[in-house]
Design a protein around this motif. Structure first.
Motif, PDB file in Angstrom:
ATOM      1  N   PRO A  72       0.803  -1.237   0.000  1.00 15.18           N
ATOM      2  CA  PRO A  72       0.000   0.000   0.000  1.00 15.18           C
ATOM      3  C   PRO A  72       0.832   1.282   0.000  1.00 15.18           C
ATOM      4  CG  PRO A  72      -0.032  -1.044   2.164  1.00 15.18           C
ATOM      5  CD  PRO A  72       0.673  -1.996   1.257  1.00 15.18           C
ATOM      6  N   GLU A  73       0.161   2.367  -0.333  1.00 10.00           N
ATOM      7  CA  GLU A  73       0.816   3.676  -0.417  1.00 10.00           C
ATOM      8  C   GLU A  73       1.425   4.092   0.922  1.00 10.00           C
ATOM      9  OE1 GLU A  73      -0.276   8.343  -1.489  1.00 10.00           O
ATOM     10  OE2 GLU A  73      -1.796   6.777  -1.723  1.00 10.00           O
ATOM     11  N   SER A  74       0.711   3.824   2.022  1.00 10.53           N
ATOM     12  CA  SER A  74       1.231   4.212   3.336  1.00 10.53           C
ATOM     13  C   SER A  74       2.539   3.480   3.647  1.00 10.53           C
ATOM     14  CB  SER A  74       0.199   3.920   4.431  1.00 10.53           C
ATOM     15  OG  SER A  74      -0.132   2.532   4.449  1.00 10.53           O
ATOM     16  N   TRP A  75       2.654   2.220   3.222  1.00 11.66           N
ATOM     17  CA  TRP A  75       3.876   1.452   3.417  1.00 11.66           C
ATOM     18  C   TRP A  75       5.014   2.049   2.598  1.00 11.66           C
ATOM     19  CZ3 TRP A  75       7.151  -1.545   0.367  1.00 11.66           C
ATOM     20  CH2 TRP A  75       8.001  -2.426   1.043  1.00 11.66           C
ATOM     21  N   ARG A  76       4.711   2.421   1.366  1.00 10.62           N
ATOM     22  CA  ARG A  76       5.751   3.009   0.510  1.00 10.62           C
ATOM     23  C   ARG A  76       6.213   4.354   1.068  1.00 10.62           C
ATOM     24  NH1 ARG A  76       1.826   1.696  -3.144  1.00 10.62           N
ATOM     25  NH2 ARG A  76       1.656   3.842  -3.936  1.00 10.62           N
ATOM     26  N   ALA A  77       5.292   5.115   1.662  1.00  9.70           N
ATOM     27  CA  ALA A  77       5.676   6.389   2.288  1.00  9.70           C
ATOM     28  C   ALA A  77       6.594   6.143   3.479  1.00  9.70           C
ATOM     29  CB  ALA A  77       4.425   7.153   2.722  1.00  9.70           C
ATOM     30  N   LEU A  78       6.316   5.085   4.243  1.00  7.96           N
ATOM     31  CA  LEU A  78       7.174   4.724   5.376  1.00  7.96           C
ATOM     32  C   LEU A  78       8.578   4.370   4.886  1.00  7.96           C
ATOM     33  CD1 LEU A  78       7.730   3.803   8.342  1.00  7.96           C
ATOM     34  CD2 LEU A  78       6.777   1.575   7.692  1.00  7.96           C
ATOM     35  N   ILE A  79       8.663   3.602   3.808  1.00  8.46           N
ATOM     36  CA  ILE A  79       9.973   3.208   3.272  1.00  8.46           C
ATOM     37  C   ILE A  79      10.710   4.429   2.732  1.00  8.46           C
ATOM     38  CG2 ILE A  79      11.171   1.792   1.563  1.00  8.46           C
ATOM     39  CD1 ILE A  79       9.839   0.245   3.907  1.00  8.46           C
ATOM     40  N   ASP A  80       9.993   5.313   2.032  1.00  5.84           N
ATOM     41  CA  ASP A  80      10.620   6.542   1.517  1.00  5.84           C
ATOM     42  C   ASP A  80      11.215   7.363   2.657  1.00  5.84           C
ATOM     43  OD1 ASP A  80      10.475   6.475  -1.262  1.00  5.84           O
ATOM     44  OD2 ASP A  80       8.402   7.177  -1.295  1.00  5.84           O
ATOM     45  N   PHE A  81      10.440   7.522   3.738  1.00  7.35           N
ATOM     46  CA  PHE A  81      10.939   8.283   4.892  1.00  7.35           C
ATOM     47  C   PHE A  81      12.154   7.592   5.507  1.00  7.35           C
ATOM     48  CE2 PHE A  81      11.175   8.580   9.517  1.00  7.35           C
ATOM     49  CZ  PHE A  81      11.461   9.933   9.657  1.00  7.35           C
ATOM     50  N   THR A  82      12.061   6.276   5.687  1.00  2.52           N
ATOM     51  CA  THR A  82      13.157   5.520   6.303  1.00  2.52           C
ATOM     52  C   THR A  82      14.435   5.669   5.493  1.00  2.52           C
ATOM     53  OG1 THR A  82      11.572   3.912   7.181  1.00  2.52           O
ATOM     54  CG2 THR A  82      13.865   3.231   7.089  1.00  2.52           C
ATOM     55  N   ALA A  83      14.320   5.540   4.162  1.00  2.00           N
ATOM     56  CA  ALA A  83      15.495   5.657   3.289  1.00  2.00           C
ATOM     57  C   ALA A  83      16.102   7.055   3.376  1.00  2.00           C
ATOM     58  CB  ALA A  83      15.109   5.317   1.854  1.00  2.00           C
ATOM     59  N   ARG A  84      15.244   8.077   3.401  1.00  4.52           N
ATOM     60  CA  ARG A  84      15.755   9.459   3.490  1.00  4.52           C
ATOM     61  C   ARG A  84      16.438   9.704   4.826  1.00  4.52           C
ATOM     62  NH1 ARG A  84      10.683  10.832   1.890  1.00  4.52           N
ATOM     63  NH2 ARG A  84      10.245  11.846   3.892  1.00  4.52           N
ATOM     64  N   TYR A  85      15.753   9.321   5.921  1.00 12.70           N
ATOM     65  CA  TYR A  85      16.251   9.665   7.255  1.00 12.70           C
ATOM     66  C   TYR A  85      17.550   8.931   7.565  1.00 12.70           C
ATOM     67  CZ  TYR A  85      16.402  10.685  12.219  1.00 12.70           C
ATOM     68  OH  TYR A  85      16.809  11.123  13.453  1.00 12.70           O
ATOM     69  N   TYR A  86      17.623   7.654   7.161  1.00 12.82           N
ATOM     70  CA  TYR A  86      18.815   6.863   7.477  1.00 12.82           C
ATOM     71  C   TYR A  86      19.824   6.846   6.325  1.00 12.82           C
ATOM     72  CZ  TYR A  86      16.293   5.554  11.641  1.00 12.82           C
ATOM     73  OH  TYR A  86      15.622   5.612  12.843  1.00 12.82           O
ATOM     74  N   HIS A  87      19.584   7.685   5.285  1.00 13.09           N
ATOM     75  CA  HIS A  87      20.521   7.862   4.174  1.00 13.09           C
ATOM     76  C   HIS A  87      20.925   6.508   3.596  1.00 13.09           C
ATOM     77  CE1 HIS A  87      21.046  12.220   4.924  1.00 13.09           C
ATOM     78  NE2 HIS A  87      20.771  11.859   6.170  1.00 13.09           N
ATOM     79  N   TYR A  88      19.886   5.785   3.160  1.00 11.44           N
ATOM     80  CA  TYR A  88      20.063   4.413   2.690  1.00 11.44           C
ATOM     81  C   TYR A  88      19.326   4.279   1.357  1.00 11.44           C
ATOM     82  CZ  TYR A  88      20.810  -0.625   3.474  1.00 11.44           C
ATOM     83  OH  TYR A  88      21.235  -1.930   3.411  1.00 11.44           O
ATOM     84  N   PRO A  89      19.850   3.513   0.385  1.00 14.69           N
ATOM     85  CA  PRO A  89      19.163   3.384  -0.905  1.00 14.69           C
ATOM     86  C   PRO A  89      17.723   2.877  -0.747  1.00 14.69           C
ATOM     87  CG  PRO A  89      21.383   2.486  -1.037  1.00 14.69           C
ATOM     88  CD  PRO A  89      21.139   2.792   0.406  1.00 14.69           C
ATOM     89  N   THR A  90      16.795   3.530  -1.438  1.00 13.89           N
ATOM     90  CA  THR A  90      15.380   3.158  -1.327  1.00 13.89           C
ATOM     91  C   THR A  90      15.160   1.686  -1.667  1.00 13.89           C
ATOM     92  OG1 THR A  90      14.736   5.409  -1.922  1.00 13.89           O
ATOM     93  CG2 THR A  90      13.039   3.701  -2.114  1.00 13.89           C
ATOM     94  N   GLY A  91      15.795   1.228  -2.746  1.00  9.34           N
ATOM     95  CA  GLY A  91      15.607  -0.160  -3.156  1.00  9.34           C
ATOM     96  C   GLY A  91      16.026  -1.143  -2.082  1.00  9.34           C
ATOM     97  N   GLN A  92      17.176  -0.892  -1.453  1.00  8.46           N
ATOM     98  CA  GLN A  92      17.627  -1.786  -0.383  1.00  8.46           C
ATOM     99  C   GLN A  92      16.737  -1.671   0.847  1.00  8.46           C
ATOM    100  OE1 GLN A  92      22.027  -0.773  -0.398  1.00  8.46           O
ATOM    101  NE2 GLN A  92      22.145  -2.997  -0.305  1.00  8.46           N
ATOM    102  N   ALA A  93      16.213  -0.464   1.121  1.00 15.88           N
ATOM    103  CA  ALA A  93      15.298  -0.296   2.256  1.00 15.88           C
ATOM    104  C   ALA A  93      14.026  -1.109   2.042  1.00 15.88           C
ATOM    105  CB  ALA A  93      14.962   1.181   2.453  1.00 15.88           C
ATOM    106  N   VAL A  94      13.524  -1.138   0.802  1.00 18.91           N
ATOM    107  CA  VAL A  94      12.328  -1.923   0.477  1.00 18.91           C
ATOM    108  C   VAL A  94      12.547  -3.388   0.858  1.00 18.91           C
ATOM    109  CG1 VAL A  94      10.984  -2.882  -1.452  1.00 18.91           C
ATOM    110  CG2 VAL A  94      11.474  -0.425  -1.361  1.00 18.91           C
ATOM    111  N   PHE A  95      13.703  -3.932   0.460  1.00 19.55           N
ATOM    112  CA  PHE A  95      13.934  -5.358   0.668  1.00 19.55           C
ATOM    113  C   PHE A  95      14.367  -5.671   2.096  1.00 19.55           C
ATOM    114  CE2 PHE A  95      13.453  -5.180  -3.802  1.00 19.55           C
ATOM    115  CZ  PHE A  95      12.920  -6.414  -4.144  1.00 19.55           C
ATOM    116  N   ALA A  96      14.888  -4.681   2.805  1.00 22.90           N
ATOM    117  CA  ALA A  96      15.156  -4.884   4.228  1.00 22.90           C
ATOM    118  C   ALA A  96      13.855  -4.991   5.010  1.00 22.90           C
ATOM    119  CB  ALA A  96      15.992  -3.732   4.777  1.00 22.90           C
ATOM    120  N   ALA A  97      12.801  -4.340   4.502  1.00 21.28           N
ATOM    121  CA  ALA A  97      11.522  -4.284   5.212  1.00 21.28           C
ATOM    122  C   ALA A  97      10.590  -5.440   4.870  1.00 21.28           C
ATOM    123  CB  ALA A  97      10.819  -2.958   4.901  1.00 21.28           C
ATOM    124  N   LEU A  98      10.913  -6.212   3.839  1.00 22.24           N
ATOM    125  CA  LEU A  98      10.045  -7.315   3.417  1.00 22.24           C
ATOM    126  C   LEU A  98      10.473  -8.627   4.057  1.00 22.24           C
ATOM    127  CD1 LEU A  98       9.682  -6.634  -0.418  1.00 22.24           C
ATOM    128  CD2 LEU A  98       7.876  -6.443   1.300  1.00 22.24           C
TER     129      LEU A  98
END
Length: 722
Positions: A72-98
């Protein structure tokens, strides 16, 4: 052809790559795509994007798994925020969260919504089975509810599937995919403080409000959580309940099952089988699982109807991930509560100083439980014993041994706490002074007597115990210090009739070890527990009335400014295991630094005294929570190479960084060598979070331009490790 940005598990700046597909794919859809000669999994991040590249050069999406619901969109927003705040690639953040089951380039079956059974109007008009058929009659009565799952009906009568099928054939049963969860009443009556805390959280339903529930050990924080959870679940909303460690889950689950037996629940942690974890993740995402209980990774579970988040033991360091995506689950939980517009309760007997400071400044609302929930249960009496000049027997003072023997004779249960597993911290040659260090780390190997091994507790390197010193050939090697195995052996020799059980990571490796331990304790089969941090928090053993803490001050020699806070929390938590029922509890803490303020605060059982003193010192030194930090680390074959690498980046970035951001280092890390790599770090610090993040972004931009395969680097925002 429609172009899409696809998130891939690749360490580049954002991890988003462009692929084409004949139709627009929904954002959040899982896909399989070609990447560097392999088929890999991806997640659609945006559809209808533009590219300057010729369309024929853009690779196609091989398979789109459109049968499953998109993330869902809310999950993607959480991942976007996490990647920005922790200065981590969005793609890797997605797979760390799954969960692992969703990281593969293959379809995953979606969980089917459970069926609920109830009597329809025709059925309710029928004559029930005779009362002499007790279980059949009980099943019939249960079907007068709004609907129960088959699992709940089988608990009433194991013949439920057959009987319900027969009654359905008569046209008496109504089935549906939803039902109001059946909530059992609490066995506990809340006291005035618990009621006030629960009502304050319930009053905030539907709005974002962070609460810090500060309750002394044994004050009944869990019953407050449950009282609020019952209201949220009854309203059809979802609850996310975060725990710091897996070993706290079994005892909590028993209490959850007693109170919320018929609430569809999902339990998510690293010991859950991959397939089951993926299915529970999807059940939560589809709103089928109403109660989600898990460890730190569960903070990323998609929840469409979230009404409450609870973070138990919020101070615990286990909520901070220490590799790859270095997130702090407690902080992300607060962000999620704000995103979802729901209350969040952070609970602890020893809150983190960051949370306590926020409560004092008004950012969080403080709720307090100042007394133990059981009227007969009193706070333990704490004695701090100076062992500086005492002769110790394998770490035990004569006073400690006397107390343990006396408590055993009186029928009490004791806990000997030592935060070091293994037989002894080090093996030592008395002739030449040789100690056995890990060949891969700058750490001593720990002797594990029963396995006849030396082990590194940092990289898990193992070797057989040598029969002689490699330097001088001496065969009389000495074990120096105490570990849980040596303490266990000492107690078995001292108290041969007592049942002694050791609880550490070595003794709880199997799935059912904790359940077996709880069973033995409940059956009064254990007289003395010997344990590490795993036993310090969350457990409630009614018969336990004596705690002995060995080598309490080891961590105070650390260079980490958080060492006193961690030690205080550890000692308060382990002290809180004593005297939780009718029997008065006592605690003996052995130390060589009895004048340290930490021990005075523990003896007084007063968190406020400690927090005020420690925060005043932090403010004076401009340390967190009065400033914000990021550690940028590099590792190489030699520490000099890591230092040179960081110095090169510093030279480029320093002229461009804001004046209110300080840069310290580079310097070798406290444990410079880990797993055959040597490590150095730079600290960026500022009283202004935005200025700090701008500086970190600048560092990351420059770091990404260096493609030296011999050096690895990482960014740790809000680091817990110095």
């Amino acid at each position: 052809m429609i172009l899409h940005h696809i998130a891939l598990n690749v360490p580049v700046s954002d991890g988003l790559f462009t692929y084409r597909h004949p139709t627009a794919l929904p954002a959040g859809c899982r896909v399989a795509v070609p990447f560097r000669g392999k088929t890999v999994a991806g997640v659609v991040w945006a559809s209808g994007v533009e590219s300057s590249m010729a369309i024929e050069k853009i690779l196609p999406v091989q398979t789109a798994f459109t049968d499953g619901a998109p993330l869902p969109e809310s999950w993607r927003a959480l991942i976007d925020f996490t990647a920005r705040y922790y200065h981590y690639p969005t793609g890797q953040a997605v797979f760390a969260a799954l969960p692992a089951g969703l990281k593969e380039p293959k379809p995953v079956g979606m969980p089917q919504p459970p069926l609920f059974y109830a009597l329809n109007e025709t059925g309710r008009a029928q004559t029930p089975p005779p009362e002499r058929f007790r279980k059949q009659h009980a099943l019939w009565q249960a079907l007068f509810s709004d609907g129960l799952e088959m699992a709940a009906l089988k608990r009433i009568n194991n013949q439920a599937p057959k009987l319900v099928q027969e009654w359905a054939a008569q046209g008496w049963i109504h089935t549906s995919h939803a039902a109001a969860p059946k909530l059992n009443p609490s066995e506990h009556t809340l006291n005035a403080a618990q009621q006030a805390a629960s009502q304050a959280v319930q009053a905030a339903a539907g709005t974002f409000q962070p609460f810090l529930l500060y309750g002394i050990t044994g004050s009944g924080k869990t019953e407050v959580y449950f009282d609020v959870m019952a209201e949220v679940l009854a309203a059809g909303k979802q609850v996310l309940f975060l725990l710091p460690e897996i070993n706290l889950t079994p005892q909590l689950l028993k209490r959850v099952q007693a109170r919320f037996a018929d609430v569809p629940a999902a339990v998510l942690h690293s010991q859950t089988a991959a397939g089951a974890r993926a299915q529970d993740y999807l059940r939560a995402m589809l709103g089928q699982a109403k109660l989600v209980i898990g460890t730190r990774l569960s903070v990323f579970t998609p929840l469409p109807d979230i009404g409450l988040i609870v973070v138990d033991e919020e101070h615990d360091g286990s909520f901070k991930q220490d590799n790859e995506l270095r997130y702090q689950a407690r902080d992300l939980a607060v962000w999620r509560a704000k995103q979802s517009g729901c209350p969040i309760v952070l609970g602890s007997a020893t809150p983190s100083l960051e949370s306590w400071h926020k409560a004092q400044s008004g950012a969080y609302r403080l709720l307090e439980l100042a007394e133990r929930a059981r009227a007969a249960a009193k706070l333990p009496q704490v004695e701090v014993l100076n062992v500086g000049r005492l002769k110790l027997d394998n770490g035990f003072s004569p006073q400690a041994l006397k107390l343990l023997q006396q408590n055993y004779r009186q029928g009490g249960m004791s806990l000997v706490y030592l935060n070091r597993r293994g037989f002894a911290p080090a093996l030592f040659c008395g002739d030449c002074g040789h100690t056995f260090g890990c060949p891969r780390c700058s750490a001593k190997m720990v002797l594990h007597q029963r396995a006849r091994q030396l082990r590194c507790h940092h990289c898990d390197y193992r070797q057989s115990v040598p029969y002689k010193c490699p330097d001088c050939g001496n065969q009389d090697l000495t074990a120096v210090g105490q570990g849980t195995q040596r303490v266990e052996e000492t107690l078995r020799a001292l108290m041969p009739q007592a049942a002694v059980a050791r609880v550490d990571r070595d003794s709880t490796t199997h799935k059912n070890d904790w359940a077996d331990l709880y069973r033995r304790i409940a059956g009064n089969e254990i007289d003395v527990l010997v344990g590490t941090q795993m036993l310090a928090k969350g457990h409630d053993f009614a018969r336990l009335n004596l705690v002995v803490v060995l080598n309490a001050d080891g961590s105070l020699y650390s260079a980490d400014f958080r060492a006193p806070e961690r030690l205080f929390a550890e000692l308060m938590q382990v002290s809180g295991r004593a005297g939780r029922a009718q029997t008065a509890g006592s605690v003996l803490i052995q130390t060589q630094l009895p004048e340290h303020p930490v021990f005075a605060a523990v003896k007084a059982q007063n968190y406020r005294i400690f927090a005020e003193t420690e925060l005043a010192e932090r403010k004076l030194l401009n340390m967190p929570p009065f400033a914000f930090q990021t550690a940028i680390r590099a590792d190489a074959a030699k520490v000099a190479d890591a230092m040179d690498f960081l110095n090169g980046i510093k030279a480029v970035t320093e002229p461009l960084i804001s004046e209110n951001v300080s840069v310290f280092g580079p310097a070798p890390m406290f444990m410079v060598r880990l797993a055959e790599r040597e490590r150095a770090q730079v600290f960026l610090e500022s009283p202004d979070r935005r200025s700090l993040h701008r500086a970190v972004s600048l560092w990351v931009q420059v770091l990404q331009q260096y493609r030296d395969g011999k050096i690895r680097w990482s960014v740790d925002v809000d680091p817990a490790e110095m």
